[in-house]
Write a protein that holds these residues in place. Structure first.
Motif, mmCIF file in Angstrom:
data_model
loop_
_atom_site.group_PDB
_atom_site.id
_atom_site.type_symbol
_atom_site.label_atom_id
_atom_site.label_comp_id
_atom_site.label_asym_id
_atom_site.label_seq_id
_atom_site.Cartn_x
_atom_site.Cartn_y
_atom_site.Cartn_z
ATOM 1 N N TYR A 131 1.298 -1.098 -0.120
ATOM 2 C CA TYR A 131 -0.590 -0.007 0.180
ATOM 3 C C TYR A 131 0.733 1.193 0.103
ATOM 4 O O TYR A 131 0.935 1.231 0.957
ATOM 5 C CB TYR A 131 -0.740 -0.064 0.843
ATOM 6 C CG TYR A 131 -1.680 -1.095 1.015
ATOM 7 C CD1 TYR A 131 -2.585 -1.410 0.415
ATOM 8 C CD2 TYR A 131 -1.412 -3.022 2.179
ATOM 9 C CE1 TYR A 131 -3.392 -2.702 0.424
ATOM 10 C CE2 TYR A 131 -2.088 -3.209 2.042
ATOM 11 C CZ TYR A 131 -3.161 -4.094 0.781
ATOM 12 O OH TYR A 131 -3.808 -5.194 0.623
ATOM 13 N N VAL A 136 1.368 3.702 -5.075
ATOM 14 C CA VAL A 136 1.878 4.345 -6.617
ATOM 15 C C VAL A 136 0.552 3.203 -7.712
ATOM 16 O O VAL A 136 0.451 3.727 -8.650
ATOM 17 C CB VAL A 136 2.764 2.596 -6.912
ATOM 18 C CG1 VAL A 136 3.530 2.684 -8.444
ATOM 19 C CG2 VAL A 136 4.319 3.432 -5.902
ATOM 20 N N ARG A 137 -0.257 2.704 -7.620
ATOM 21 C CA ARG A 137 -0.772 2.287 -8.142
ATOM 22 C C ARG A 137 -2.664 1.660 -7.628
ATOM 23 O O ARG A 137 -2.998 1.592 -9.221
ATOM 24 C CB ARG A 137 -0.476 -0.165 -8.555
ATOM 25 C CG ARG A 137 1.362 -0.024 -8.894
ATOM 26 C CD ARG A 137 1.278 -1.606 -8.977
ATOM 27 N NE ARG A 137 0.692 -2.023 -7.033
ATOM 28 C CZ ARG A 137 1.479 -1.916 -6.165
ATOM 29 N NH1 ARG A 137 2.481 -1.025 -6.405
ATOM 30 N NH2 ARG A 137 1.445 -2.254 -4.866
ATOM 31 N N TYR A 138 -2.752 1.752 -6.500
ATOM 32 C CA TYR A 138 -3.704 1.562 -6.457
ATOM 33 C C TYR A 138 -4.285 2.159 -4.953
ATOM 34 O O TYR A 138 -3.586 2.387 -4.471
ATOM 35 C CB TYR A 138 -4.800 0.269 -6.277
ATOM 36 C CG TYR A 138 -3.800 -0.428 -5.865
ATOM 37 C CD1 TYR A 138 -3.746 -0.600 -4.412
ATOM 38 C CD2 TYR A 138 -3.202 -1.827 -6.223
ATOM 39 C CE1 TYR A 138 -3.735 -1.449 -2.950
ATOM 40 C CE2 TYR A 138 -2.368 -2.492 -5.515
ATOM 41 C CZ TYR A 138 -2.384 -2.492 -4.112
ATOM 42 O OH TYR A 138 -1.796 -3.626 -3.331
ATOM 43 N N ARG A 181 -3.834 8.253 -3.207
ATOM 44 C CA ARG A 181 -2.200 8.750 -2.687
ATOM 45 C C ARG A 181 -2.109 10.032 -3.014
ATOM 46 O O ARG A 181 -2.695 10.814 -3.187
ATOM 47 C CB ARG A 181 -1.635 8.388 -3.829
ATOM 48 C CG ARG A 181 -0.493 9.074 -4.760
ATOM 49 C CD ARG A 181 -0.240 9.206 -6.211
ATOM 50 N NE ARG A 181 0.294 8.268 -7.249
ATOM 51 C CZ ARG A 181 0.536 7.819 -8.170
ATOM 52 N NH1 ARG A 181 0.617 9.241 -9.602
ATOM 53 N NH2 ARG A 181 0.658 6.780 -9.230
ATOM 54 N N ALA A 237 0.969 -7.670 -10.041
ATOM 55 C CA ALA A 237 0.902 -6.391 -9.584
ATOM 56 C C ALA A 237 1.339 -5.925 -8.402
ATOM 57 O O ALA A 237 0.238 -4.631 -7.452
ATOM 58 C CB ALA A 237 -0.453 -5.159 -10.545
ATOM 59 N N MET A 293 -2.083 -6.969 -5.767
ATOM 60 C CA MET A 293 -3.048 -6.967 -6.270
ATOM 61 C C MET A 293 -3.098 -6.944 -3.824
ATOM 62 O O MET A 293 -2.409 -7.994 -3.796
ATOM 63 C CB MET A 293 -4.158 -6.252 -7.041
ATOM 64 C CG MET A 293 -3.700 -6.569 -8.098
ATOM 65 S SD MET A 293 -3.830 -4.555 -8.412
ATOM 66 C CE MET A 293 -5.912 -4.599 -8.453
ATOM 67 N N PHE A 344 11.198 -0.673 -0.557
ATOM 68 C CA PHE A 344 10.218 0.166 -1.009
ATOM 69 C C PHE A 344 11.446 0.960 -2.159
ATOM 70 O O PHE A 344 12.260 1.337 -2.513
ATOM 71 C CB PHE A 344 9.894 1.301 0.369
ATOM 72 C CG PHE A 344 8.339 1.015 1.089
ATOM 73 C CD1 PHE A 344 7.296 0.835 0.667
ATOM 74 C CD2 PHE A 344 9.248 0.397 2.306
ATOM 75 C CE1 PHE A 344 6.510 0.856 1.678
ATOM 76 C CE2 PHE A 344 8.300 -0.068 3.545
ATOM 77 C CZ PHE A 344 7.147 0.022 2.817
ATOM 78 N N ALA A 377 8.906 1.912 -6.948
ATOM 79 C CA ALA A 377 8.089 1.443 -7.020
ATOM 80 C C ALA A 377 8.235 0.670 -8.835
ATOM 81 O O ALA A 377 6.919 0.024 -9.040
ATOM 82 C CB ALA A 377 7.920 3.417 -8.226
ATOM 83 N N PRO A 407 6.353 -3.824 -6.659
ATOM 84 C CA PRO A 407 5.143 -3.685 -6.365
ATOM 85 C C PRO A 407 4.913 -4.038 -4.796
ATOM 86 O O PRO A 407 3.782 -3.584 -4.026
ATOM 87 C CB PRO A 407 4.551 -4.819 -7.307
ATOM 88 C CG PRO A 407 4.851 -4.386 -8.399
ATOM 89 C CD PRO A 407 6.669 -4.236 -8.102
ATOM 90 N N VAL A 462 5.882 3.382 -14.284
ATOM 91 C CA VAL A 462 6.539 1.980 -14.251
ATOM 92 C C VAL A 462 5.448 1.155 -15.385
ATOM 93 O O VAL A 462 4.744 0.462 -15.271
ATOM 94 C CB VAL A 462 5.831 1.823 -13.064
ATOM 95 C CG1 VAL A 462 6.859 0.693 -12.138
ATOM 96 C CG2 VAL A 462 6.462 3.134 -11.595
#
Lengths: 495, 498
Positions: free
Chosen positions: A329, A332-334, A337, B52, B54, B92, B94, B97, B156
């Protein structure tokens, strides 16, 4: 006829199958109950249309003479830790703001396949970290129960507090929960309902927002043992997408229910009887022992010598895994932010995670980061893993002399909201009886045993051997039949 | 093998080198997800929910990647650990993921092994040096950041995220840039033989972290620096050259080498500091709780072993000892598995068409391949992979030489036509009338003419000028337009010149 919302899973399933009423009637009744209970704050999102669609589908199948499924026509609540395709999934955290998964968790998918429908996504402690539901970013759930002569709001337990409150308040006949260190059993005990955490690996973790991977385990929360057995059958099963999933057939637990415990030995762990134990809790434990004896079981005294190390070990292992699991978390992606003006990547991480995570989540990330750090790893993490093994060994030894173990679920009944929120250690102590079974990966359930002097429910916990959910359910059923727990909270929340 | 040292102002310095080579496992799917791994796909088109990271997604090990790493370990005689485990390396960035890389720190899949390098292929002693391999573990690759797509933002690309890598860690056994170069080449050769990595350094399938330190001969190891992600053999060698000299200068000027991570700049051939030990990440490694320990049973290991091809060292020895291929030829022909495959097909055809054993034609075949075909292809800017002459056609040509149908010099002409047209050797010989003349009568007539035209030289030869024999052969061949069988020409000349 009984009101639909007073019915449990088996009753609804059988009634719909027999044509006594339709699934749509049931869904409508529960949708209405949910809509009238916003004061409980049990739901983060309600999905009445989803419940109705599933019900219509079940009615249509029945009309065509097709099988309606194990959970046919039963609308349920879904803890908002399970990813639901097209419906927001938050883990009760701001950091997942706006996140709508394009996928469905294995467990929820299995439930829909079994004919269940979704009434909504249930509130919980943020990322399932908490024992009172007060860490939710969406406000705490309120326990439908109140102490005699008091209007003070009580904690519904946690982390599956939305699930426990909703089932206790008859907003749904059953709900999913997840249990990492008591998150199904403790809230079930606090609200006078039944919940079982199966053997680790029995239910897939795929699509369940991770807290502590080696401990997290989904399970059902419902009003009685039979309903839990039915729902667990629908939830369980090998999932090739989860490497820790058990590759074993799912037993027919409902068909196997048998409250006759003749020939069974019930272990009473002496280390669980602590100094200064709440008198009502101690009494309910004694009641439980008497009931199981009455059901034909032999009572044996057992020792689980490393019990006192379980909680400290748990509060190293769970935060360690969480600190890593929650690294994704990152803005970056979801989800959230937070990108301050002119911020670089590190600033974005810091701002996003500072704004997105609640206090308790941050506390555990920091504990976990600390115990995994160079120089501390062996003293904390390695040591905790050794303790974990010793606790598993304690149980393995106990099984030489007993078949199931009986203990209280929690050291107390539901406590007032706000009571422990500023004292994390006393909050953590609430899980003292629940955590050992989690560390050992064993099936364990909580069944209502009665009310304490304040008129609040108390739960009894049954811990079983790995894979022996049946033994646990049978002992639970034996208690349930003798406890005669029929108390219900007053419906003060209805407008 | 000469000793490589740095000549400092205060004396000689020895260089100590260890390499961590990251090799992308040849596999259709990633290490823990089913997503594809093809090179050069559009950004973010080969990304699964797992890649990714998720919420709620879980890794499931890809057995093919494990199998390839095990086979690689077996190819370097390494210990294979039937019980290994995955750990999380937390940091960490970017391009990462999950916020952690799944790797193997505590219990790698492959333990100690080794490979032998030859520094000088022309060294008749064929001296080898054994380089130890500490371990091979499997891990996930990260994604890629693109900084040139937007004025203020970075993009990215997660296509590489989760791709399986083998990290092959050498012992600090190398002592010169040349040894390090030979090690990387040899490793690449083995990987290609095994088929576990395509070894393509330009596409990033193989890259090295280069650890360099210097010391006075015989002393303890000095402090090392690690130069990351060096992506060619040449750059590996340049990195070592530069680092070793930099460190010696630093120490001789009274400074100290700091343990740090450095970057190689291919434009300048220098390295620069990326981060020092003080800024190093604390990776908080711990066993990945989403994965069970990896346990490999005997049947799996046996299948891995059975699937290994003949490896370069064994092949080279067989070429030399069983086929009689000269050592230098054997070394060159076995350096790339494609070359060896080509040569073996060539050999099969050549031997079959002549009804001879492979050992009887191998030396000639290896010589032809290396001196004739390689040279010709080189002139055309081609190599074996796009050669217009197939090994089968090459074998046919060799058979025509072998049975005396054409001479060696005619064979050169035939090869040129083959390269131009792609036609078969036999067809060309027939069409162009290049068949060798072995008819004794015709050759005898030609010899007689040559001897009659050069009475002075005949006299001189008989007087002891042996070297003139070549002149008579040349004249006879010229008279026969090169088509006379040289052996027959020799025989007749010898006989007539007495």
């Amino acid at each position: 006829m009984t009101e639909h919302t007073e019915m449990g899973v088996a009753q609804i399933r059988d009634g719909v199958a027999n044509g006594d009423f339709t699934a749509v009637e049931v869904a409508e009744a529960f949708n209405a109950a949910v809509a009238a209970a916003s004061d409980l704050n049990a739901f983060i999102v309600t999905t009445p249309d989803s419940a109705l669609d599933a019900a219509r589908n079940v009615d249509a199948r029945r009309a065509k003479g097709q099988d309606i499924g194990k959970m046919g026509g039963v609308p349920i609540g879904m803890k908002d830790l399970f990813a639901t395709d097209g419906t927001p999934t938050t883990a009760a955290s701001h950091i997942l703001e706006g996140f709508v998964p394009p996928y469905e968790s294995t467990v929820s998918a299995k439930l829909w396949d079994a004919g269940a429908g979704m009434l909504g996504k249930l509130n919980l402690d943020q990322f399932a970290m908490g024992s009172s539901n007060e860490t939710s970013a969406f406000g705490n759930v309120v326990n439908p129960w109140r102490a005699k002569g008091s209007d003070a709001p009580l904690a519904p337990g946690g982390s599956s507090g939305g699930s426990s409150a909703a089932v206790a308040a008859r907003l749904c006949p059953a709900a999913t929960g997840t249990d990492t260190g008591g998150s199904i059993r403790q809230p079930a005990a606090f609200t006078g309902i039944t919940g079982i955490k199966p053997t680790y690996g029995r239910c897939s973790r795929w699509g369940v927002v991770a807290f502590a991977s080696s401990l997290d385990q989904p399970g059902p929360m419902a009003r009685d043992t039979r309903d839990c057995a039915i729902m667990l059958e629908a939830m369980a099963g090998f999932d090739p997408k989860d490497s820790t999933s058990l590759d074993a057939p799912v037993p027919e637990w409902e068909a196997g229910l048998n409250p006759d415990l003749s020939g069974k030995r019930v272990g009473i762990p002496r280390e669980y009887r602590m100094d200064g134990m709440d008198a009502d809790v101690a009494k309910s434990w004694d009641d439980g022992i008497a009931w199981l004896k009455d059901a034909g079981a032999t009572i044996v005294d057992i020792s689980l010598p490393h019990t006192k190390y379980a909680l400290p070990a748990y509060y190293i292992i769970a935060p360690a895994e969480a600190s890593s699991n929650l690294a994704r978390y990152d803005g970056v992606r979801y989800g959230l932010r937070d990108l301050p003006d002119g911020a670089g990547l590190q600033d974005m991480y810091a701002a996003t995670r500072a704004a997105g995570f609640g206090k308790e989540v941050k506390r555990r990330i920091m504990i976990g980061t600390y115990v995994l750090s160079a120089g501390f790893y062996d003293a904390y993490y390695t040591q905790a893993q050794k303790v974990r093994q010793l606790i598993a060994d304690d149980f393995a030894k106990a099984w030489e002399s007993c078949d199931v173990i009986l203990a209280p679920t929690c050291p107390s009944a539901a406590f007032p909201l706000g009571d422990k929120v500023s004292d994390p250690l006393s909050m953590y102590l609430n899980d003292v009886f629940a955590v050992p079974a989690s560390l050992a990966g064993l099936p364990a359930m909580s069944v209502p045993a009665g009310l304490n002097r304040d008129g609040l429910p108390l739960g009894l916990q049954i811990i079983g051997k790995g894979f022996d959910e049946q033994g646990v359910l049978n002992a639970g059923l034996a208690i349930e039949q003798r406890a005669g727990f029929t108390a219900k909270p007053d419906t003060w929340w209805k407008a | 093998m000469s000793t490589y040292t740095i000549h400092g102002a205060t004396g000689e310095w020895e260089v100590v080198i260890g390499l961590e080579v990251h090799a992308q496992v040849t596999s259709k799917a990633k290490l823990f997800s089913g997503a594809a791994t093809a090179f050069g796909a559009e950004p973010n088109t080969q990304v699964s929910l797992v890649d990714a990271a998720m919420p709620g997604m879980l890794p499931v090990p890809n057995r093919e990647c494990i199998r390839q790493a095990v086979r690689t370990g077996m190819a370097i005689d390494a210990q294979i650990n039937a019980w290994s485990r995955f750990d999380r390396k937390n940091y960490f960035y970017a391009d990462l993921p999950q916020g952690y890389q799944i790797s193997q720190l505590y219990h790698p899949l492959v333990g100690e092994g080794h490979l032998d390098i030859v520094l000088d292929e022309k060294d008749p002693e064929n001296t080898t040096k054994r380089i130890g391999v500490e371990r091979i573990h499997v891990e996930q690759d990260a994604g890629k950041l693109m900084h040139d797509q937007h004025p203020t933002m970075s993009y990215v690309d997660l296509n590489r995220s989760g791709v399986a890598l083998m990290e092959i860690v050498s012992k600090p056994d190398m002592r010169s840039p040349a040894e390090a170069g030979a090690y990387v080449r040899k490793l690449r050769t083995i990987l290609r033989y095994v088929g576990s990595c395509d070894g393509n350094m330009e596409e990033g399938s193989m890259r090295a972290d280069v650890n360099v330190s210097v010391r006075r001969p015989g002393e303890e190891f000095g402090t090392r620096t690690e130069t990351k992600n060096v992506n060619s053999v040449r750059f590996v060698m340049a990195t070592i050259e530069y680092e070793a000299n930099r460190q010696v200068e630093l120490i001789e000027d009274g400074g100290k080498v700091v343990q740090e991570t450095r970057l190689f700049d291919p434009d300048t051939g220098t390295t620069r500091s990326m981060r020092s030990k003080e800024d190093a990440h604390d990776y908080r490694y711990f066993p990945d709780p989403d994965l069970l320990p990896l346990e490999l049973d005997d049947a799996f290991l046996a299948a891995c072993r059975d699937s290994l091809p003949e490896l370069p060292d064994a092949k080279r020895l067989r070429y030399e000892n069983e086929l009689g291929v000269p050592p230098y030829n054997a070394a060159v022909l076995t350096a790339e598995v494609e070359t060896a495959r080509w040569f073996e097909k060539l050999l099969t055809t050549a031997a079959e068409q002549q009804g001879k054993a492979q050992a009887d034609v191998a030396k000639q075949a290896s010589n032809w391949l290396m001196s004739e075909l390689f040279g010709a292809l080189n002139k055309l800017g081609k190599d074996l992979s796009d050669s217009p002459v197939t090994p089968e056609k090459g074998g046919e040509l060799l058979a025509l030489i072998g049975d005396g149908t054409i001479s060696g010099s005619i064979a050169k002409q035939v090869l040129e036509i083959m390269l131009e047209t792609g036609d078969g050797a036999g067809e060309i010989v027939e069409r162009e009338g290049l068949k060798q003349e072995s008819d004794t009568g015709a050759i005898e007539a030609a010899v007689d003419t040559v001897l009659a035209d050069n009475p002075d030289k005949v006299e001189a030869y008989r007087g002891g000028k042996d070297r003139l024999f070549g002149f008579f052969v040349g004249q006879t061949m010229k008279a026969m337009q090169g088509k006379a069988n040289p052996q027959v020409v020799n025989d007749i000349l010898k006989q007539k010149l007495g």
